[in-house]
Structures are given as C-alpha cells and as structure tokens.
Design a protein around this motif. Structure first.
Motif, PDB file in Angstrom:
ATOM      1  N   PRO A   1       0.809  -1.230   0.000  1.00 54.70           N
ATOM      2  CA  PRO A   1       0.000   0.000   0.000  1.00 54.70           C
ATOM      3  C   PRO A   1       0.836   1.271   0.000  1.00 54.70           C
ATOM      4  O   PRO A   1       0.526   2.237  -0.717  1.00 54.70           O
TER       5      PRO A   1
ATOM      6  N   VAL B   1       2.383   1.770  -3.456  1.00 54.93           N
ATOM      7  CA  VAL B   1       1.393   2.245  -4.418  1.00 54.93           C
ATOM      8  C   VAL B   1       1.143   3.742  -4.256  1.00 54.93           C
ATOM      9  O   VAL B   1       1.121   4.496  -5.247  1.00 54.93           O
ATOM     10  N   THR B   2       0.978   4.204  -3.002  1.00 62.74           N
ATOM     11  CA  THR B   2       0.692   5.632  -2.799  1.00 62.74           C
ATOM     12  C   THR B   2       1.897   6.496  -3.165  1.00 62.74           C
ATOM     13  O   THR B   2       1.732   7.572  -3.750  1.00 62.74           O
TER      14      THR B   2
ATOM     15  N   TRP C   1      -3.051  -3.030  11.122  1.00 64.58           N
ATOM     16  CA  TRP C   1      -3.875  -2.085  10.348  1.00 64.58           C
ATOM     17  C   TRP C   1      -3.292  -0.670  10.456  1.00 64.58           C
ATOM     18  O   TRP C   1      -3.326   0.100   9.479  1.00 64.58           O
TER      19      TRP C   1
ATOM     20  N   MET D   1      -0.346  -0.392   8.096  1.00 64.01           N
ATOM     21  CA  MET D   1      -0.727  -0.333   6.685  1.00 64.01           C
ATOM     22  C   MET D   1      -1.373   1.006   6.345  1.00 64.01           C
ATOM     23  O   MET D   1      -1.054   1.619   5.323  1.00 64.01           O
ATOM     24  N   LEU D   2      -2.276   1.487   7.210  1.00 60.80           N
ATOM     25  CA  LEU D   2      -2.934   2.768   6.956  1.00 60.80           C
ATOM     26  C   LEU D   2      -1.946   3.926   7.084  1.00 60.80           C
ATOM     27  O   LEU D   2      -1.886   4.813   6.219  1.00 60.80           O
TER      28      LEU D   2
ATOM     29  N   ALA E   1       0.628   3.995   4.246  1.00 60.89           N
ATOM     30  CA  ALA E   1       0.004   4.404   2.983  1.00 60.89           C
ATOM     31  C   ALA E   1      -0.200   5.917   2.945  1.00 60.89           C
ATOM     32  O   ALA E   1       0.078   6.568   1.920  1.00 60.89           O
TER      33      ALA E   1
END
Length: 493
Positions: free
Chosen positions: A315, A318-319, A364, A367-368, A371
């Motif tokens: 993630p 990708v960002t 979580w 990952m958040l 990102a």
C-alpha cells in the motif's frame, strides 16, 4: 505586454524525450532496489561466505558510503565530461560490480564488488536526473518527468524486497545481484540512441581539492552515523564523526573562496532550494526510521516471514508511486509552498498513525499509516527533485542534483542512526518480568529467551515502545519542517 516565451520552452515535448525517460528509469530502479534487496539476502549469503561481524557490516554499508560520498563529485563531473557519457560509463561499472558480487567466493571479494557498485551508482542518479532538465525544457513537462523519475526510485525501493524474496525462494543468493546485468545491457544498447548528450563548455579547472575535501568529510561522517546506529555512540563513532565534521567545515570554507567551486553554496541562498534540501533531509530521516523499524516489527514482533512483511508494504509503495506521478498536477494548482506543506503534513500524519501498532495487534495502523505517509513522501520528493533542477541554469543541473541526492543519502543515514538509536535506547531500558533490562537487539533477546513467554512478550512490548517514540519524533520533525516552509516561502505561486 506579454513577455516572449523561449521557443524550446513553449514547444511541445517530442515523443523521443518520453522514450528516453523510460530508458532513464532503468538505472534508477536498480540503484534504489539494490539498497533494500540485500537485507533479505544477508542470512543466506552469511551462511555461504561466513563473513565476520565487521565484514558483514562492510558488505551492507560500503555501497551507501561511496554513493553518498561521490554524488556531488559525479554531478559536477557529468556537467563537464557529458551526462550521457557518465551515465553509460557508470552503468558499465555498476554492471561489472554486480556480476562480481553475484559470483563472489569470499567476503573481501564481495566488499570490493559492492564498492564498485557504489561508484557506478553514484554516477547514475545525478546523471539521469540532470539529463531530464536537458530533455524537458518545458517546466510542466519537466515536472511530470521528474514525478516519473521519483516514482521509479521509490517504487524500486519498495519492490526490491519482493523481488529479492522471489529470487531467493528459487535461486541462489547471488541472483539478487545478477538480475541487474540484463537491465544494464538494455540501457547500454539503447541509451546512446535515445538520450541526448549535454556538457558544459568551460576552460575552468575542475575542483580536485574540493573533491578530496568533500569525500574526507562525507565518508567519515556517514561512517560515524552508521557505526553509532549499530554499536552505539562509542569512541570510534566519536573520533570518526569529529574528523568528518572538521573536514566538512574546511570543505565549506574552501568552497567559499574557490574561484570554480565544486559546491555552489550560493544555491542555498535560494529559499526554494534550501527548503527543498531541508525537506529531503527530514523526509528521508523519518522514512528510513519508519521502514527499518516497521520491518523489524512485522518480522520479529508479529512473526511474519520476510516476503510476507514486504507484501504488507505494497500500500505504501502504491501511494508513493501514484502521488509521485500526480505531484506535478497538484503543485500546478496549489503552488510549491502549499504542496510542500501538505506533503510534509501527510507524511507526519502517517508516521503518527503508527502509534497504533502493538504487540498483539495494530498491523492495520502500520498499513494505513504507511500508505498515508506514502502520499506525503511521493509529493515531497518529487517537489525536491523538481526544485533542485529548476532552481539552476541547465549547465549546473548536475551539480544541483548531486547536492539534493546527497541530502537524501545523509537523511537516510541520520534516520537510521538517530531515530534508530533512539528506538534501541528505549527498548534496552525496558524491563522483563524479573526487572532485568534488555541487552542487545530484539532478535538476540528473543533467541536467548527461548520458551519464556513472559520475557518474549515484555521484549516485544519494549521494542514497540521504542518504535512509538521514534515515529513520534519523526512525525514531529516533519511538522516542524512544514512550519519552516510556511514561514520561509512566499504565499504567491
């Protein structure tokens, strides 16, 4: 009356330039991948070559040392002898070093090969970025091209562990180096046809004294920082650090008096350029600490395999990739000042979200947070590269990009040393069930703990506390840098 716009700036960018940009992405991907891919290969490499602890550190670090020490020199050299010539010559050196590294039979041979790769790598980044200023005179097209360049660099660092994991699962450890060779062959085959040559016509002597002083300052300083990150602030780190800083002071004073300096210190008088260098330094400090500590967290705290841990970083990859490409459009609408502030703010929020990770949950939050941080890093690093290129005349682009890339490397080293050492200090001051402090790294403590579940949980909890402090400080530094940008840069676009 509207001022006339130079024809080369107003003209549309030819398709050949975009094909050339695709070729320039090849060395950028390899240089960024090579930094991250070796971490995965070290356990298997160690099993076959049996390096000592010191040799293992040199295998990891010699590449980064020479990369950081030579970037400014190579940026200036490319301006003089030709950026395409330096790029292709450096690619050949990088390729030879890769092949030697892949078939190394002992640690000394591998260290020498990594040194060759560092010398070659130092030519690739400033040459490729400064060539963009020649190929894309139109500011809007150049900003988009630099976004692609930044996305390739960030994407390579993120994809490196994944590629390395796949290769190590099917081939021997040397495959992580040998994969460079066919890519470089393509670059050497098509580069002369798609990339323009650009050199500065000058009779001014090359600043050899400046080269020697810069390396005498940068190499010991980077070594001291990395040594302190691994072994703590001992006498070796202190002595090499003092020597490095002393030479850097001599270097700066010499450059102020030199008729034809290696480092044009007048660049730093530009608020835009100074903000860009500060943003890259602080941004890379926080990113290096986040990446390094979260890798240990995912593997040693949550118990994941290296490849699984790398996949959780997708993630963020990708960002970073997407927003590097989007940075030009964003800053066209809001301006560099607002772009820098928003990017640094997003990176800060992402770092602070990692305060939500824990021993028994919180992946979580990683990952958040990573990102969201990737959004900020993608925009900020594209802006840094764009400002570095656009703040100077085309004939000085190599020198300017050498400075900006050096700030990235120093930021990376400082992040691992300062924020990494801070996390380690918090971890070692933690206590186990019997009140004992932890000695060594988290992996060493877990290995010694064996089946003692209480000690294992306490060690992991103490490490997570260290991560919280480090990413909190990193987030705070990003906020401070955003405030500096708001104060220093004018409100107009």
């Amino acid at each position: 009356m509207v001022a006339d716009v130079p024809a080369d700036i107003a003209a549309p960018t030819p398709r050949r330039a975009w094909f050339g940009l695709a070729v320039l992405m090849l060395p950028v991907l390899l240089v960024s991948m090579d930094v991250s891919v070796l971490y995965l290969a070290m356990p298997r490499l160690t099993h076959h070559l049996h390096p000592s602890g010191t040799e293992a550190l040199w295998i990891l670090d010699i590449y980064g040392f020479l990369l950081a020490g030579l970037l400014i020199t190579m940026g200036n050299l490319g301006d003089r002898i030709g950026r395409r010539l330096l790029l292709l010559g450096g690619a050949a050196v990088f390729g030879v070093g890769s092949v030697i590294a892949a078939f190394a039979v002992d640690p000394t041979m591998l260290i020498a090969a990594r040194a060759l790769m560092g010398i070659g790598g130092a030519t690739l980044l400033p040459s490729s970025l400064s060539l963009i200023s020649t190929m894309f005179p139109n500011p809007a097209a150049r900003a988009r091209a630099i976004g692609v360049w930044t996305a390739a660099f960030a994407g390579g660092a993120a994809v490196g562990p994944i590629v390395g994991g796949v290769l190590l699962q099917h081939f021997w450890w040397g495959s992580v180096f040998l994969v460079n060779f066919p890519v470089l062959v393509i670059l050497l085959a098509v580069g002369p046809f798609l990339l323009p040559e650009h050199r500065v016509t000058t009779d001014a002597p090359f600043d050899v004294v400046g080269v020697v002083l810069s390396m005498a300052g940068i190499l010991p300083t980077v070594y001291a920082i990395k040594h302190a990150a691994v072994d703590g602030p001992d006498l070796i780190a202190l002595i090499t650090g003092v020597v490095g800083v002393a030479f850097l002071i001599v270097f700066v004073r010499y450059e102020q008096r030199a008729a034809h300096p290696l480092l044009d210190l007048t660049l730093l008088r530009s608020n835009r350029f100074a903000v860009a260098i500060g943003s890259s330094l602080i941004g890379m400090m926080s990113l290096a600490a986040l990446s390094y500590l979260s890798s240990i967290y995912l593997q040693s705290v949550t118990g994941r395999e290296p490849l699984d841990a790398a996949l959780l970083g997708i993630p963020m990859a990708v960002t970073v990739f997407v927003f590097s490409l989007s940075a030009a459009r964003i800053t066209e609408k809001v301006g560099a000042r607002t772009g820098f502030i928003a990017a640094l703010g997003a990176a800060a929020v992402g770092n602070l979200l990692l305060l939500g990770i824990g021993v028994d949950g919180g992946v979580w939050a990683y990952m958040l947070g990573s990102a969201i941080a990737g959004v900020g890093y993608g925009i900020a690093f594209s802006l840094v590269s764009d400002v570095a290129v656009s703040s100077v005349p085309p004939e000085r682009a190599g020198a300017a990009t050498g400075i900006s890339e050096t700030s990235f490397e120093l930021g990376n080293a400082l992040g691992l040393a300062l924020l990494g050492a801070l996390a380690s200090l918090v971890f070692q001051r933690g206590t186990g069930p019997s009140g004992e402090h932890f000695d060594g790294t988290l992996d060493e403590v877990l290995s010694a703990a064996g089946d003692d579940a209480g000690l294992v949980h306490a060690a992991r909890a103490s490490f997570v506390d260290g991560v919280h402090i480090a990413v909190g400080v990193g987030g705070g530094l990003l906020v401070l840098m955003a405030i500096v940008v708001a104060v220093v840069l004018p409100r107009n676009r």
